[in-house]
Design a protein around this motif. Structure first.
Motif, PDB file in Angstrom:
ATOM      1  N   GLU A 279     -10.049  13.856   6.888  1.00 18.37           N
ATOM      2  CA  GLU A 279      -9.820  13.047   5.681  1.00 18.37           C
ATOM      3  C   GLU A 279      -8.417  12.460   5.676  1.00 18.37           C
ATOM      4  O   GLU A 279      -8.218  11.298   5.321  1.00 18.37           O
ATOM      5  CB  GLU A 279     -10.047  13.888   4.428  1.00 18.37           C
ATOM      6  CG  GLU A 279     -11.493  14.187   4.156  1.00 18.37           C
ATOM      7  CD  GLU A 279     -11.686  15.141   2.989  1.00 18.37           C
ATOM      8  OE1 GLU A 279     -10.681  15.707   2.491  1.00 18.37           O
ATOM      9  OE2 GLU A 279     -12.849  15.328   2.579  1.00 18.37           O
ATOM     10  N   TYR A 280      -7.427  13.270   6.065  1.00 13.07           N
ATOM     11  CA  TYR A 280      -6.058  12.765   6.101  1.00 13.07           C
ATOM     12  C   TYR A 280      -5.911  11.656   7.145  1.00 13.07           C
ATOM     13  O   TYR A 280      -5.277  10.626   6.882  1.00 13.07           O
ATOM     14  CB  TYR A 280      -5.065  13.887   6.381  1.00 13.07           C
ATOM     15  CG  TYR A 280      -3.664  13.355   6.491  1.00 13.07           C
ATOM     16  CD1 TYR A 280      -2.981  12.933   5.354  1.00 13.07           C
ATOM     17  CD2 TYR A 280      -3.040  13.213   7.724  1.00 13.07           C
ATOM     18  CE1 TYR A 280      -1.705  12.402   5.446  1.00 13.07           C
ATOM     19  CE2 TYR A 280      -1.773  12.681   7.818  1.00 13.07           C
ATOM     20  CZ  TYR A 280      -1.110  12.282   6.689  1.00 13.07           C
ATOM     21  OH  TYR A 280       0.144  11.741   6.785  1.00 13.07           O
TER      22      TYR A 280
ATOM     23  N   PRO B 241       1.523   4.947   1.285  1.00  9.86           N
ATOM     24  CA  PRO B 241       1.088   5.796   2.398  1.00  9.86           C
ATOM     25  C   PRO B 241       0.577   7.151   1.902  1.00  9.86           C
ATOM     26  O   PRO B 241       1.052   7.669   0.891  1.00  9.86           O
ATOM     27  CB  PRO B 241       2.350   5.971   3.236  1.00  9.86           C
ATOM     28  CG  PRO B 241       3.473   5.734   2.306  1.00  9.86           C
ATOM     29  CD  PRO B 241       2.973   4.748   1.280  1.00  9.86           C
ATOM     30  N   PRO B 242      -0.391   7.709   2.610  1.00 10.52           N
ATOM     31  CA  PRO B 242      -0.867   9.037   2.222  1.00 10.52           C
ATOM     32  C   PRO B 242       0.191  10.089   2.523  1.00 10.52           C
ATOM     33  O   PRO B 242       1.005   9.925   3.432  1.00 10.52           O
ATOM     34  CB  PRO B 242      -2.102   9.242   3.100  1.00 10.52           C
ATOM     35  CG  PRO B 242      -1.867   8.386   4.291  1.00 10.52           C
ATOM     36  CD  PRO B 242      -1.078   7.203   3.798  1.00 10.52           C
TER      37      PRO B 242
ATOM     38  N   PRO C 266       0.836  -1.206   0.000  1.00  6.82           N
ATOM     39  CA  PRO C 266       0.000   0.000   0.000  1.00  6.82           C
ATOM     40  C   PRO C 266       0.866   1.250   0.000  1.00  6.82           C
ATOM     41  O   PRO C 266       1.973   1.254   0.536  1.00  6.82           O
ATOM     42  CB  PRO C 266      -0.806  -0.116   1.293  1.00  6.82           C
ATOM     43  CG  PRO C 266      -0.047  -1.068   2.141  1.00  6.82           C
ATOM     44  CD  PRO C 266       0.719  -1.965   1.222  1.00  6.82           C
TER      45      PRO C 266
ATOM     46  N   SER D  34      -4.577  -1.588   5.814  1.00  4.29           N
ATOM     47  CA  SER D  34      -4.220  -2.392   4.642  1.00  4.29           C
ATOM     48  C   SER D  34      -2.818  -2.963   4.760  1.00  4.29           C
ATOM     49  O   SER D  34      -2.545  -4.073   4.286  1.00  4.29           O
ATOM     50  CB  SER D  34      -4.349  -1.564   3.366  1.00  4.29           C
ATOM     51  OG  SER D  34      -3.412  -0.524   3.346  1.00  4.29           O
TER      52      SER D  34
ATOM     53  N   ASP E 136      -8.239   9.646   8.223  1.00  7.28           N
ATOM     54  CA  ASP E 136      -8.908   8.462   7.688  1.00  7.28           C
ATOM     55  C   ASP E 136      -8.018   7.745   6.678  1.00  7.28           C
ATOM     56  O   ASP E 136      -7.950   6.515   6.651  1.00  7.28           O
ATOM     57  CB  ASP E 136     -10.235   8.839   7.029  1.00  7.28           C
ATOM     58  CG  ASP E 136     -11.320   9.153   8.050  1.00  7.28           C
ATOM     59  OD1 ASP E 136     -11.182   8.739   9.221  1.00  7.28           O
ATOM     60  OD2 ASP E 136     -12.301   9.822   7.660  1.00  7.28           O
ATOM     61  N   ALA E 137      -7.317   8.512   5.839  1.00 10.18           N
ATOM     62  CA  ALA E 137      -6.407   7.911   4.860  1.00 10.18           C
ATOM     63  C   ALA E 137      -5.248   7.202   5.555  1.00 10.18           C
ATOM     64  O   ALA E 137      -4.855   6.099   5.156  1.00 10.18           O
ATOM     65  CB  ALA E 137      -5.882   8.979   3.902  1.00 10.18           C
ATOM     66  N   GLU E 138      -4.703   7.810   6.611  1.00 10.96           N
ATOM     67  CA  GLU E 138      -3.621   7.159   7.364  1.00 10.96           C
ATOM     68  C   GLU E 138      -4.103   5.874   8.014  1.00 10.96           C
ATOM     69  O   GLU E 138      -3.406   4.853   8.001  1.00 10.96           O
ATOM     70  CB  GLU E 138      -3.095   8.098   8.456  1.00 10.96           C
ATOM     71  CG  GLU E 138      -1.975   8.965   8.020  1.00 10.96           C
ATOM     72  CD  GLU E 138      -1.279   9.628   9.209  1.00 10.96           C
ATOM     73  OE1 GLU E 138      -1.788   9.589  10.346  1.00 10.96           O
ATOM     74  OE2 GLU E 138      -0.212  10.194   8.974  1.00 10.96           O
ATOM     75  N   ASN E 139      -5.303   5.914   8.596  1.00 11.10           N
ATOM     76  CA  ASN E 139      -5.857   4.720   9.240  1.00 11.10           C
ATOM     77  C   ASN E 139      -6.108   3.617   8.208  1.00 11.10           C
ATOM     78  O   ASN E 139      -5.850   2.438   8.472  1.00 11.10           O
ATOM     79  CB  ASN E 139      -7.129   5.059  10.005  1.00 11.10           C
ATOM     80  CG  ASN E 139      -6.845   5.882  11.240  1.00 11.10           C
ATOM     81  OD1 ASN E 139      -5.753   5.847  11.788  1.00 11.10           O
ATOM     82  ND2 ASN E 139      -7.841   6.641  11.661  1.00 11.10           N
ATOM     83  N   GLY E 140      -6.613   3.989   7.034  1.00 13.35           N
ATOM     84  CA  GLY E 140      -6.819   3.003   5.972  1.00 13.35           C
ATOM     85  C   GLY E 140      -5.502   2.392   5.521  1.00 13.35           C
ATOM     86  O   GLY E 140      -5.419   1.180   5.273  1.00 13.35           O
ATOM     87  N   TYR E 141      -4.476   3.212   5.393  1.00 11.71           N
ATOM     88  CA  TYR E 141      -3.150   2.700   5.020  1.00 11.71           C
ATOM     89  C   TYR E 141      -2.642   1.708   6.055  1.00 11.71           C
ATOM     90  O   TYR E 141      -2.177   0.617   5.721  1.00 11.71           O
ATOM     91  CB  TYR E 141      -2.161   3.860   4.879  1.00 11.71           C
ATOM     92  CG  TYR E 141      -0.721   3.420   4.824  1.00 11.71           C
ATOM     93  CD1 TYR E 141      -0.216   2.812   3.672  1.00 11.71           C
ATOM     94  CD2 TYR E 141       0.111   3.592   5.910  1.00 11.71           C
ATOM     95  CE1 TYR E 141       1.102   2.400   3.616  1.00 11.71           C
ATOM     96  CE2 TYR E 141       1.435   3.176   5.855  1.00 11.71           C
ATOM     97  CZ  TYR E 141       1.912   2.581   4.712  1.00 11.71           C
ATOM     98  OH  TYR E 141       3.228   2.165   4.675  1.00 11.71           O
TER      99      TYR E 141
END
Length: 88
Positions: free
Chosen positions: A74-75, A40-41, A38, A85, A77-82
């Motif tokens: 939003e950022y 990372p953001p 994945p 995954s 959430d993107a870090e948590n999703g990264y």
């Protein structure tokens, strides 16, 4: 008594070892390259300039202090999703 100075390359060995360990933890290495790691953001940089005590400094991530704003949430959430995954 002076301490013996280690060479600069010797000091970098733990850094290289940690990087290799992280790279090998990527799923793409463990499944023969079939999967993809994945990505990372990357937080946006919004320069905020401060003038304090006769000095000037720039904080590019000052915008993240406002935790309840849409951009910060939003950022995060993107870090948590990264993280989810990568750890899957």
């Amino acid at each position: 008594m002076k301490a013996k100075r280690r060479g600069s390359i010797a000091r970098l060995i733990p850094v290289f070892a940690a990087g290799a360990a992280l790279a090998l933890a990527c799923p793409a290495f463990s499944d023969g390259g079939k999967g993809a790691c994945p990505i990372p953001p990357v937080a946006k940089k919004v320069p905020t300039v401060f003038h304090e005590h006769g000095r000037t400094r720039t904080d590019e991530y000052y915008w993240m202090r406002e935790r309840d704003t849409k951009g910060v949430l939003e950022y995060l959430d993107a870090e948590n999703g990264y993280t989810r995954s990568y750890m899957a």
